[in-house]
Design a protein around this motif. Structure first.
Motif, PDB file in Angstrom:
ATOM      1  N   LEU A   1     -19.056  13.769  10.946  1.00 26.01           N
ATOM      2  CA  LEU A   1     -20.028  14.261   9.981  1.00 26.01           C
ATOM      3  C   LEU A   1     -19.270  14.645   8.721  1.00 26.01           C
ATOM      4  N   ILE A   2     -19.693  14.120   7.574  1.00 31.13           N
ATOM      5  CA  ILE A   2     -19.061  14.454   6.299  1.00 31.13           C
ATOM      6  C   ILE A   2     -20.135  15.051   5.389  1.00 31.13           C
ATOM      7  N   SER A   3     -19.775  16.093   4.651  1.00 30.14           N
ATOM      8  CA  SER A   3     -20.785  16.782   3.841  1.00 30.14           C
ATOM      9  C   SER A   3     -20.200  17.216   2.505  1.00 30.14           C
ATOM     10  N   LEU A   4     -21.089  17.419   1.557  1.00 29.36           N
ATOM     11  CA  LEU A   4     -20.752  17.983   0.252  1.00 29.36           C
ATOM     12  C   LEU A   4     -21.805  19.042  -0.032  1.00 29.36           C
ATOM     13  N   ASP A   5     -21.348  20.278  -0.287  1.00 29.82           N
ATOM     14  CA  ASP A   5     -22.315  21.345  -0.501  1.00 29.82           C
ATOM     15  C   ASP A   5     -21.857  22.320  -1.561  1.00 29.82           C
ATOM     16  N   VAL A   6     -22.807  23.126  -1.992  1.00 28.43           N
ATOM     17  CA  VAL A   6     -22.524  24.218  -2.920  1.00 28.43           C
ATOM     18  C   VAL A   6     -22.996  25.502  -2.239  1.00 28.43           C
ATOM     19  N   ARG A   7     -22.139  26.509  -2.315  1.00 28.00           N
ATOM     20  CA  ARG A   7     -22.447  27.798  -1.696  1.00 28.00           C
ATOM     21  C   ARG A   7     -22.270  28.904  -2.732  1.00 28.00           C
TER      22      ARG A   7
END
Length: 167
Positions: A134-140
């Motif tokens: 699983l690969i992800s790109l996020d903003v927190r």
């Protein structure tokens, strides 16, 4: 502004929740989240499915030990996951965490030492491969409080790339 961002994320999520296609998320995922929030850097990341509605809990632990400062960061985020198409999902969540700092540069003259609380939101996109990857790109966005230091009390965006093994 801070409250509006979190409110907007929840409204968007609630709007699309019933329209999302049925898909299944993995029971567990373990990997790394490469970001830069609060100067902690990469974090060990664990995700656990909660319930049967494609919700999950994400726990992240990061630490830094160098000549300028020692720090740890523990974050817990509850996430709602929706399928876009095929292996693409998007998610939104909310949570909180702890940041511990031991500033070794100035012998605590600037008041950075201590343990601080923060609230966090989370919005991202991920791709679930046919293999257990699983690969992800996020903003927190993180909002610190209970600190004498104005920098730790402010808004801190954390953009990160995540790579996790699913099991």
């Amino acid at each position: 502004m801070k409250k509006l961002f979190l409110l907007a994320a929840f409204i968007i999520g609630a709007t699309f929740y019933n329209q999302a296609e049925a898909q299944t998320i993995s029971d567990n995922a373990l990997g790394l989240r490469f970001g830069g929030g609060d100067g902690v850097g990469a974090e060990i990341s664990y995700q656990r499915a909660v319930g049967s509605n494609n919700n999950r809990l994400e726990l992240d632990l990061g630490w830094r030990d160098n000549s300028d400062y020692d720090a740890f960061k523990l974050t817990g985020i509850y996430q709602w996951v929706w399928n876009i198409e095929g292996g693409f999902n998007w998610y939104a969540g909310a949570g909180a965490g702890l940041l511990g700092v031991d500033d070794t540069r100035f012998n605590d003259r600037d008041g950075d030492d201590g343990t601080y609380l923060f609230l966090a939101g989370n919005v991202g996109i991920e791709y679930d491969f046919d293999i257990p990857l699983l690969i992800s790109l996020d903003v927190r966005p993180e909002f610190g409080f209970f600190s004498d230091n104005d920098v730790l009390n402010e808004f801190s965006p954390d953009i990160a790339l995540g790579i996790r093994y699913q099991f």
